[in-house]
Enzyme design. Structure first.
Site, PDB file in Angstrom:
ATOM      1  N   GLU A 122       5.684   2.423   5.086  1.00 29.50           N
ATOM      2  CA  GLU A 122       5.896   1.639   3.949  1.00 29.50           C
ATOM      3  C   GLU A 122       7.165   0.714   3.829  1.00 29.50           C
ATOM      4  O   GLU A 122       7.710  -0.165   3.496  1.00 29.50           O
ATOM      5  CB  GLU A 122       5.279   2.496   2.660  1.00 29.50           C
ATOM      6  CG  GLU A 122       4.027   2.351   2.173  1.00 29.50           C
ATOM      7  CD  GLU A 122       2.828   1.379   2.235  1.00 29.50           C
ATOM      8  OE1 GLU A 122       3.448  -0.057   1.853  1.00 29.50           O
ATOM      9  OE2 GLU A 122       1.908   1.583   2.418  1.00 29.50           O
ATOM     10  N   ASN A 163       8.464  -2.430   4.873  1.00 30.18           N
ATOM     11  CA  ASN A 163       9.141  -3.170   3.162  1.00 30.18           C
ATOM     12  C   ASN A 163      10.172  -3.952   5.089  1.00 30.18           C
ATOM     13  O   ASN A 163      11.161  -5.067   4.569  1.00 30.18           O
ATOM     14  CB  ASN A 163      10.067  -2.282   2.779  1.00 30.18           C
ATOM     15  CG  ASN A 163       9.365  -2.216   1.148  1.00 30.18           C
ATOM     16  OD1 ASN A 163       7.829  -2.983   1.856  1.00 30.18           O
ATOM     17  ND2 ASN A 163       9.050  -1.828   0.466  1.00 30.18           N
ATOM     18  N   ARG A 179       0.013  -9.670  -0.375  1.00 31.56           N
ATOM     19  CA  ARG A 179       1.233  -8.186  -0.580  1.00 31.56           C
ATOM     20  C   ARG A 179       0.921  -7.940  -2.132  1.00 31.56           C
ATOM     21  O   ARG A 179       0.537  -8.313  -3.008  1.00 31.56           O
ATOM     22  CB  ARG A 179       2.863  -9.215  -0.485  1.00 31.56           C
ATOM     23  CG  ARG A 179       2.715  -9.355   0.550  1.00 31.56           C
ATOM     24  CD  ARG A 179       3.178  -7.978   1.459  1.00 31.56           C
ATOM     25  NE  ARG A 179       2.617  -8.392   3.042  1.00 31.56           N
ATOM     26  CZ  ARG A 179       2.901  -7.314   4.103  1.00 31.56           C
ATOM     27  NH1 ARG A 179       2.447  -6.624   4.163  1.00 31.56           N
ATOM     28  NH2 ARG A 179       2.997  -7.975   5.680  1.00 31.56           N
TER      29      ARG A 179
END
Length: 145
Positions: free
Chosen positions: A48, A52, A106
């Protein structure tokens, strides 16, 4: 804080490198004999954070992502993921579940996932300078150290 082991890794901000980071962190914590859940948690959290950086930090551009991981004396793993991308205007807002600056595909759950799988998540960011995420997780599995 005694450092038992440490690595530094620099990767290109390409989606293919997210899977590579998952493998690297798995190999790195193996001597701690993590549970399957602990292993999965850290793999997901680093995934994650790296995603990002790729999607939001370097939006429509390329750059480097810098990863430093340490195992300290109490079997705690500290992983720092840093980019020199766009930065985050409002960290509190960015960490709100379902908030996203990405495209409609997203979910806006990256930080929420990191927080649920780690003991601590720290985020520092400056616009135009980049973002640093620090993930901390104590491994309770049997240690080889």
């Amino acid at each position: 804080m005694e450092i038992k082991n440490e690595f530094n890794l620099t990767i290109d901000s390409k989606s293919i490198n997210e899977a590579f980071c998952r493998v690297v962190i798995s190999a790195f914590i193996t001597p701690l004999d993590p549970t399957i859940e602990e292993l999965s948690d850290l793999k997901t959290a680093i995934s994650e954070a790296v995603t990002n950086s790729i999607v939001h930090g370097y939006k429509n551009s390329r750059g480097k992502i810098y990863i430093n991981a340490k195992i300290v004396n109490d079997n705690t793993v500290k992983i720092k993921i840093r980019d020199k991308g766009l930065g985050i205007a409002d960290i509190k807002e960015a960490m709100t579940p379902l908030f996203s600056t990405g495209d409609g595909d997203r979910a806006g759950l990256g930080f929420t996932v990191m927080e649920s799988f780690c003991d601590k998540v720290s985020v520092k960011s400056s616009l135009g300078i980049g973002t640093t995420v620090i993930l901390t997780k104590k491994i309770t599995g049997h240690s080889a150290w």
